[in-house]
Design an enzyme around this catalytic site. Sequence first.
Site, PDB file in Angstrom:
ATOM      1  N   GLU A   1       3.222 -11.540   2.074  1.00 10.40           N
ATOM      2  CA  GLU A   1       2.217 -10.584   2.571  1.00 10.40           C
ATOM      3  C   GLU A   1       0.840 -10.842   1.945  1.00 10.40           C
ATOM      4  O   GLU A   1      -0.179 -10.708   2.611  1.00 10.40           O
ATOM      5  CB  GLU A   1       2.691  -9.148   2.299  1.00 10.40           C
TER       6      GLU A   1
ATOM      7  N   HIS B   1       0.426   1.058   2.353  1.00 10.97           N
ATOM      8  CA  HIS B   1       1.554   0.125   2.443  1.00 10.97           C
ATOM      9  C   HIS B   1       1.677  -0.618   1.116  1.00 10.97           C
ATOM     10  O   HIS B   1       0.666  -0.935   0.501  1.00 10.97           O
ATOM     11  CB  HIS B   1       1.287  -0.885   3.572  1.00 10.97           C
TER      12      HIS B   1
ATOM     13  N   ASN C   1       0.948   7.066   7.327  1.00 12.41           N
ATOM     14  CA  ASN C   1       1.440   7.272   5.959  1.00 12.41           C
ATOM     15  C   ASN C   1       0.553   6.642   4.897  1.00 12.41           C
ATOM     16  O   ASN C   1       1.002   6.310   3.804  1.00 12.41           O
ATOM     17  CB  ASN C   1       2.907   6.867   5.826  1.00 12.41           C
TER      18      ASN C   1
ATOM     19  N   TYR D   1       4.197  -7.173  10.218  1.00 16.25           N
ATOM     20  CA  TYR D   1       5.247  -6.290  10.707  1.00 16.25           C
ATOM     21  C   TYR D   1       6.327  -7.032  11.504  1.00 16.25           C
ATOM     22  O   TYR D   1       7.089  -6.395  12.260  1.00 16.25           O
ATOM     23  CB  TYR D   1       4.639  -5.180  11.562  1.00 16.25           C
TER      24      TYR D   1
ATOM     25  N   LYS E   1      -4.330   2.132   4.521  1.00 17.61           N
ATOM     26  CA  LYS E   1      -4.344   2.027   5.982  1.00 17.61           C
ATOM     27  C   LYS E   1      -5.538   2.780   6.569  1.00 17.61           C
ATOM     28  O   LYS E   1      -6.238   3.515   5.853  1.00 17.61           O
ATOM     29  CB  LYS E   1      -3.024   2.579   6.535  1.00 17.61           C
TER      30      LYS E   1
END
Length: 158
Positions: free
Chosen positions: A126, A115, A112, A49, A9
């Site tokens: 995805e 992913h 975080n 998402y 990310k």
Amino acid sequence: MEKTLVIIKPDGVQRKLIGEIISRFEHKGLKIVGLKMMKVSPKQAETLYAIHKKKQFYQGLLKFITAGTVVTMVVEGIGAVNISRKLLGATFGADAEPGTIRGDFGASISYNLVHASDSPETAQNEIAIFFKETEILSYILDNLKWVYHPSEEEEMSS
Ligand code: CMP
């Protein structure tokens, strides 16, 4: 062979953790079969998402994943989905065990670092958000015979 989607990310890229994070997957014995640096478009973010659409943090998620450069990769191996989630650690850095990516480098809830898809079915969907079929490579890593036992060969070649 199982494939999963991993995204480093914007915080992972900005914190110069690209090499470190990719190494975790390589050193575990997983194979990188697709890799690109990119900016996630609003449409890609909404698709990725969609499952969180009703959550109160949804808008923040969209904003964060589209905020900067990311690295997307397709990672392959027996049990790649489950292994990758374990390499990441718990969702929030503060809860993640040392030795995991988030446990070693993260302290935040929303930042975080990385992913990874949560099931083989999700992984297929995805991967398709970010990769064309022609961008996913098939190649032999000679060291795989030292990663998997011969009894696992049947699964490796399927
Ligand atoms: P990831 O598993 O990559 O995809 C869903 C993301 O939602 C997750 O990482 C977290 O970054 C984020 N997330 C989950 N729960 C919360 C929460 N309670 N508050 C803020 N962000 C969250």
